[in-house]
Design a protein around this motif. Structure first.
Motif, PDB file in Angstrom:
ATOM      1  N   ALA A   1       2.308   7.499   5.690  1.00  0.00           N
ATOM      2  CA  ALA A   1       1.403   6.346   5.757  1.00  0.00           C
ATOM      3  C   ALA A   1       0.015   6.720   5.225  1.00  0.00           C
ATOM      4  O   ALA A   1      -0.995   6.250   5.732  1.00  0.00           O
ATOM      5  CB  ALA A   1       1.310   5.803   7.189  1.00  0.00           C
ATOM      6  N   GLY A   2      -0.025   7.606   4.219  1.00  0.00           N
ATOM      7  CA  GLY A   2      -1.305   8.010   3.639  1.00  0.00           C
ATOM      8  C   GLY A   2      -2.067   9.025   4.474  1.00  0.00           C
ATOM      9  O   GLY A   2      -3.145   9.461   4.098  1.00  0.00           O
TER      10      GLY A   2
ATOM     11  N   THR B   1       4.359   3.543   6.837  1.00  0.00           N
ATOM     12  CA  THR B   1       3.373   2.570   7.325  1.00  0.00           C
ATOM     13  C   THR B   1       4.061   1.485   8.154  1.00  0.00           C
ATOM     14  O   THR B   1       3.648   1.206   9.284  1.00  0.00           O
ATOM     15  CB  THR B   1       2.631   1.924   6.134  1.00  0.00           C
TER      16      THR B   1
ATOM     17  N   ASP C   1       2.120   8.209   0.809  1.00  0.00           N
ATOM     18  CA  ASP C   1       2.142   6.908   1.495  1.00  0.00           C
ATOM     19  C   ASP C   1       3.493   6.700   2.176  1.00  0.00           C
ATOM     20  O   ASP C   1       3.566   6.253   3.310  1.00  0.00           O
ATOM     21  CB  ASP C   1       1.923   5.754   0.504  1.00  0.00           C
TER      22      ASP C   1
ATOM     23  N   ARG D   1       0.811  -1.214   0.000  1.00  0.00           N
ATOM     24  CA  ARG D   1       0.000   0.000   0.000  1.00  0.00           C
ATOM     25  C   ARG D   1       0.845   1.266   0.000  1.00  0.00           C
ATOM     26  O   ARG D   1       0.337   2.358   0.258  1.00  0.00           O
ATOM     27  CB  ARG D   1      -0.962  -0.023   1.196  1.00  0.00           C
ATOM     28  N   THR D   2       2.142   1.136  -0.234  1.00  0.00           N
ATOM     29  CA  THR D   2       2.997   2.315  -0.298  1.00  0.00           C
ATOM     30  C   THR D   2       3.333   2.617  -1.754  1.00  0.00           C
ATOM     31  O   THR D   2       4.204   1.982  -2.326  1.00  0.00           O
ATOM     32  CB  THR D   2       4.282   2.097   0.526  1.00  0.00           C
TER      33      THR D   2
ATOM     34  N   HIS E   1      -7.716   4.858   1.949  1.00  0.00           N
ATOM     35  CA  HIS E   1      -7.345   3.667   1.187  1.00  0.00           C
ATOM     36  C   HIS E   1      -8.539   2.767   1.022  1.00  0.00           C
ATOM     37  O   HIS E   1      -9.306   2.612   1.938  1.00  0.00           O
ATOM     38  CB  HIS E   1      -6.218   2.914   1.914  1.00  0.00           C
TER      39      HIS E   1
END
Lengths: 573, 102
Positions: free
Chosen positions: A69-70, A205, A65, A59-60, A573
């Motif tokens: 970490a978004g 993250t 991100d 998810r990076t 996300h």
């Protein structure tokens, strides 16, 4: 933000621990035989965190991100991560050891490490969340010329990160050598390699979740230890203090301020560095960009202050209880510290502990919880180091990629993919440097480095940041002068102090003891006011056209800072 | 941010109230934390023996121990007071400004 699927950690950690609860650890040797319980639990921790890194890597994708970490971490999660970022192995092992050796002085030290948090809450946290994007330099440079202010902020960030990181690496190598029986160099390489993997593949993250897990493990381990220790005194603190006074070579002196604070100037100077340095640490400030808005930023400081304060109360109990409880275990002491009747000699209690006072919490874990708990606490100490160095490395890499590369070299025209690549290369380079310097500094005295990191953060980062937020008349020239003078004076005064001039460079006085050229142990009482005065004088005298425009731009900045309108939002996300 | 939006927000009566009340509140709390902490440091520097006085006749616990714990708790309580007021009153003011502008 969803919790990652791998949080079945307790099971992963405990099961191999039981299987491997094999040979007892001998206490008499300086370097431990390999402690298989600890190794198994540590492998469990590493496996879990690598799993999380794999999950985080999926998810990076964007720069957001990678750095934040978004931006979707909750206040509670961020509070735990901040606590995990801040509670280093030095504060766990070092402060409980200081309490064991000097009693009340340890509490004075931990209070200094805590009181910066309310300041962050009232003056910094939500303000930088509303004004910044990825690094605190976004806020320092908000309305100023980007190239000079960003470069300066990046350099002082890197100075803070470098000294903090070297101190952590050297501490890590020695601690792991002692706990696990690994060679020093191998320990440093393992720490460096894991931290590079977390940051390069999992970005913020992975770093966040490593810090959260570590905070939960450390807080639960310390809670268990403090309760088990207190139960030996019928849960009566008075009884604990009474027996500690009766056991300790210093007697009743351990329940009063001792030699840590010698004169008011040094006391206030150390206090300034700890309080305002905390509010200028790049890896801590960066954490406020991981939450969606100002409200969550506030909540994270509230939770973090609670967790950190609670943790320091636990270390105080652990240190005091250890005075009594370790004295009942002659096997934890060197042979010469044990008398003919098999009891620990009173005057040898502090000097005679094998492995030194940094081992107090570890020994107490063994005394109250046996080999299994000893393994658990050793693994937690290792995890603690990893969480802190990962946060530091990410902050250093961001200073290079976001501040120096994206905003100074590419001047905002570079693309995101290149910025992330630069960040990963920077992480790799910092990791290799940290390993190299960690090995090079093995036998050096690194005690001054954390003090210097806090002093630079308090004298270079904090004044520019707080004036940028609150003082509309500051100009580029003023910020540049203040930040530079704060940085230079903090470094130079530290070089001339006893910790470097005497202890590292070997200059001795007429009595043969190490001395400094100046009597100040921490520079903040001089360097921090110098930075503020330089900002004020240079800004007030700055009559340039650019300065005029910068003063006019303050209103728009202030509106965004106060209302959050126009602030960087979170990506879901 | 566009200049007209900045001007509109600045002209909003609630904005002035928000800025003024938050600044006062935040700086007063900061000052209180500084007074508590540096008061403690000055006692350590000038009257350390006071902190070493037993809390009652014959007790091993000294005054300094509850004082130290109280400072740790005060840091936590002060941040809690700020969060309560900011998440309530200040956020309500901010929301009022945002709604009026839409």
């Amino acid at each position: 933000m969803r919790w990652p699927p791998l949080l079945i950690l307790p099971a992963i950690l405990i099961v191999p621990g039981i299987i491997w609860a094999g040979p007892a650890v001998s206490g008499a040797v300086e370097r431990q035989a390999v402690n298989w319980t600890a190794v198994a639990m540590f492998i469990g921790f590493v496996a879990a965190t690598l799993g999380i890194t794999y999950w985080a890597a999926q998810r990076t994708r964007s720069a957001r991100d990678f750095y934040t970490a978004g931006g979707g971490i909750t206040g509670l999660q961020n509070g735990l991560a901040i606590a995990g970022d801040y509670m280093s192995a030095a504060s766990f092992l070092g402060i409980s050891g200081l309490v064991f050796a000097s009693g009340y002085d340890g509490l004075i030290y931990s209070i200094g490490f805590l009181v910066g948090w309310p300041v962050i809450m009232f003056l910094i946290a939500e303000q930088i969340r509303n004004l910044g994007k990825f690094t605190f330099a976004d806020v320092s440079a908000y309305r100023f010329a980007q190239t000079p202010i960003r470069s300066m902020a990046a350099i002082s960030s890197l100075v803070v990160v470098a000294f903090y990181l070297i101190a952590q690496m050297v501490g890590a190598g020695k601690l792991i050598e002692l706990l696990f029986g690994l060679d020093y160099w191998l320990a440093v390489v393992i720490v460096g390699a894991l931290m590079m993997i977390y940051v390069i593949f999992g970005g913020m993250t992975a770093t966040t979740w490593v810090q959260i897990i570590k905070a939960v493990l450390l807080l639960s381990g310390a809670t268990f230890m403090a309760f088990a220790a207190l139960s030996a005194f019928g849960f009566s603190p008075e009884e604990m203090f009474r027996q500690a006074v009766a056991t300790h070579p210093k007697g009743a002196a351990i329940t009063a301020p001792g030699s840590l604070v010698t004169d008011p100037y040094n006391a206030i100077s150390l206090g300034l560095a700890l309080m305002f340095g905390t509010a200028g640490l790049p890896h801590i400030l960066m954490r406020f960009f991981t939450v969606p808005d100002a409200k969550e930023a506030r909540k994270s400081v509230f939770y973090a202050t609670g967790f950190i304060g609670y943790f320091y109360i636990l270390t105080f109990i652990i240190g005091f209880a250890a005075i009594v409880l370790l004295a009942q275990h002659p096997e934890f002491f060197k042979a010469e510290a044990v008398g003919p009747d098999g009891a620990v000699l009173r005057d040898q209690l502090v000097k005679g502990l094998s492995g030194g006072t940094n081992m107090v919490a570890i020994r107490l874990a063994e005394a109250v919880g046996g080999n299994l708990f000893l393994g658990f606490i050793s693994a937690v100490a290792f995890a603690t180091i990893l969480a802190v160095v990962a946060g530091l490395t990410l902050a250093g890499a961001s200073a290079i990629s976001h501040d120096l590369y994206a905003n100074v070299i590419a001047r905002g025209y570079g693309n995101e993919t290149t910025e992330i690549r630069v960040s990963k290369i920077a992480t790799f380079t910092l990791g290799i440097l940290a390993i190299g310097l960690g090995i090079a500094f093995e036998s050096q005295n690194v005690a001054f480095m954390v003090g210097l990191a806090f002093a630079v953060a308090a004298s270079a980062n904090f004044p520019v940041l707080v004036c940028s937020i609150f003082w509309g008349r500051m100009t580029t020239a003023g910020a540049l002068a203040g930040g530079t003078i704060g940085l230079m004076s903090a470094v130079v005064l530290t070089l001339l102090s006893k910790a470097v001039w005497g202890d590292v460079l070997g200059h001795v006085g007429p009595d043969g003891k190490p001395v400094g050229l100046i009597a100040l142990n921490n520079p903040a009482i001089v360097s921090m006011p110098l930075a503020f005065v330089a900002i004020w004088i240079v800004s007030v005298l700055d009559r340039s056209e650019r300065a005029h425009r910068e003063r006019l731009a303050f209103e728009a900045q202030r509106v965004r800072c106060e209302t959050g309108i126009g602030a960087e939002g979170a990506v879901s996300h | 941010m566009q200049q007209d939006l900045v001007d509109a927000i600045k002209a909003h009566p609630r904005y002035q109230e928000l800025v003024w009340s938050r600044r006062c509140f935040a700086w007063n709390l900061t000052l209180l934390m500084l007074v508590i902490y540096y008061g403690f440091i000055l006692i350590i520097a000038f009257a350390p023996s006071w902190l070493g006085t037993p809390i009652s006749q014959g007790s091993a616990t000294t005054i300094g121990i509850p004082v130290g714990i109280a400072i740790i708790l005060s840091a936590f309580i002060l941040t809690g007071i700020y969060v309560a007021k900011a998440n309530g009153r200040f956020d309500a003011l901010t929301r009022a400004i945002q709604e009026d502008l839409q």
